[in-house]
Design a protein around this motif. Sequence first.
Motif, PDB file in Angstrom:
ATOM      1  N   VAL A   6      75.189  15.647  39.817  1.00  0.00           N
ATOM      2  CA  VAL A   6      75.018  16.587  38.722  1.00  0.00           C
ATOM      3  C   VAL A   6      75.602  15.949  37.475  1.00  0.00           C
ATOM      4  O   VAL A   6      76.779  15.579  37.451  1.00  0.00           O
ATOM      5  CB  VAL A   6      75.713  17.936  39.024  1.00  0.00           C
ATOM      6  N   ARG A   7      74.783  15.805  36.430  1.00  0.00           N
ATOM      7  CA  ARG A   7      75.205  15.139  35.203  1.00  0.00           C
ATOM      8  C   ARG A   7      75.582  16.113  34.093  1.00  0.00           C
ATOM      9  O   ARG A   7      76.303  15.766  33.177  1.00  0.00           O
ATOM     10  CB  ARG A   7      74.093  14.232  34.671  1.00  0.00           C
ATOM     11  N   GLY A   8      75.071  17.331  34.138  1.00  0.00           N
ATOM     12  CA  GLY A   8      75.347  18.284  33.064  1.00  0.00           C
ATOM     13  C   GLY A   8      74.615  19.588  33.297  1.00  0.00           C
ATOM     14  O   GLY A   8      74.095  19.837  34.380  1.00  0.00           O
ATOM     15  N   THR A   9      74.569  20.422  32.274  1.00  0.00           N
ATOM     16  CA  THR A   9      73.915  21.726  32.370  1.00  0.00           C
ATOM     17  C   THR A   9      72.815  21.840  31.323  1.00  0.00           C
ATOM     18  O   THR A   9      72.775  21.087  30.353  1.00  0.00           O
ATOM     19  CB  THR A   9      74.913  22.873  32.162  1.00  0.00           C
ATOM     20  N   PHE A  22      71.308  29.704  36.543  1.00  0.00           N
ATOM     21  CA  PHE A  22      72.021  28.480  36.223  1.00  0.00           C
ATOM     22  C   PHE A  22      71.187  27.259  36.552  1.00  0.00           C
ATOM     23  O   PHE A  22      70.734  27.092  37.669  1.00  0.00           O
ATOM     24  CB  PHE A  22      73.319  28.476  37.031  1.00  0.00           C
ATOM     25  N   LYS A  23      70.941  26.398  35.574  1.00  0.00           N
ATOM     26  CA  LYS A  23      70.212  25.167  35.779  1.00  0.00           C
ATOM     27  C   LYS A  23      71.088  23.976  35.471  1.00  0.00           C
ATOM     28  O   LYS A  23      71.907  24.019  34.569  1.00  0.00           O
ATOM     29  CB  LYS A  23      68.966  25.130  34.905  1.00  0.00           C
ATOM     30  N   LEU A  24      70.924  22.910  36.234  1.00  0.00           N
ATOM     31  CA  LEU A  24      71.739  21.714  36.073  1.00  0.00           C
ATOM     32  C   LEU A  24      70.865  20.482  35.876  1.00  0.00           C
ATOM     33  O   LEU A  24      69.729  20.438  36.324  1.00  0.00           O
ATOM     34  CB  LEU A  24      72.616  21.502  37.307  1.00  0.00           C
ATOM     35  N   VAL A  26      70.375  16.786  36.994  1.00  0.00           N
ATOM     36  CA  VAL A  26      70.754  15.910  38.090  1.00  0.00           C
ATOM     37  C   VAL A  26      70.077  14.561  37.916  1.00  0.00           C
ATOM     38  O   VAL A  26      69.071  14.442  37.227  1.00  0.00           O
ATOM     39  CB  VAL A  26      70.359  16.505  39.469  1.00  0.00           C
ATOM     40  N   VAL A  41      65.876  18.255  35.592  1.00  0.00           N
ATOM     41  CA  VAL A  41      66.469  19.589  35.684  1.00  0.00           C
ATOM     42  C   VAL A  41      66.195  20.141  37.077  1.00  0.00           C
ATOM     43  O   VAL A  41      65.083  20.024  37.592  1.00  0.00           O
ATOM     44  CB  VAL A  41      65.871  20.524  34.616  1.00  0.00           C
ATOM     45  N   ASP A  44      69.978  25.461  40.547  1.00  0.00           N
ATOM     46  CA  ASP A  44      71.125  25.411  41.461  1.00  0.00           C
ATOM     47  C   ASP A  44      71.181  26.683  42.298  1.00  0.00           C
ATOM     48  O   ASP A  44      71.338  27.768  41.768  1.00  0.00           O
ATOM     49  CB  ASP A  44      72.400  25.248  40.649  1.00  0.00           C
ATOM     50  N   GLY A  49      78.780  21.876  40.794  1.00  0.00           N
ATOM     51  CA  GLY A  49      79.370  21.648  39.483  1.00  0.00           C
ATOM     52  C   GLY A  49      79.097  20.233  39.005  1.00  0.00           C
ATOM     53  O   GLY A  49      78.651  19.378  39.768  1.00  0.00           O
ATOM     54  N   VAL A  50      79.366  19.994  37.741  1.00  0.00           N
ATOM     55  CA  VAL A  50      79.170  18.673  37.159  1.00  0.00           C
ATOM     56  C   VAL A  50      79.999  17.651  37.937  1.00  0.00           C
ATOM     57  O   VAL A  50      81.167  17.879  38.240  1.00  0.00           O
ATOM     58  CB  VAL A  50      79.544  18.667  35.663  1.00  0.00           C
TER      59      VAL A  50
END
Length: 88
Positions: A6-9, A22-24, A26, A41, A44, A49-50
Amino acid sequence: MFLAKVRGTVVSTSKDERLVGFKLVVQRIGVEDEYIGMPQVAVDTVGAGVGATVIVTGGSSARVSARPDSPIDATIVGIVDAVEIGAR
């Protein structure tokens, strides 16, 4: 399925109502934990988590595991505790 980190949101105030949640961001990883390809994207479903290493599924499996009638291409379906690769 593939492993990713996971790199961010992603924050989007205007979206399809079936994508509320909630989308992350990756990015696929290789055997040596290196990043491969471009980030994408993923929805989740497990509370990742990141920085977490996760299992991502795509295509129709991604929709079924998240929300069956949603326009989803990738879903996080597991948080990885450890990876063991045996010697040949």
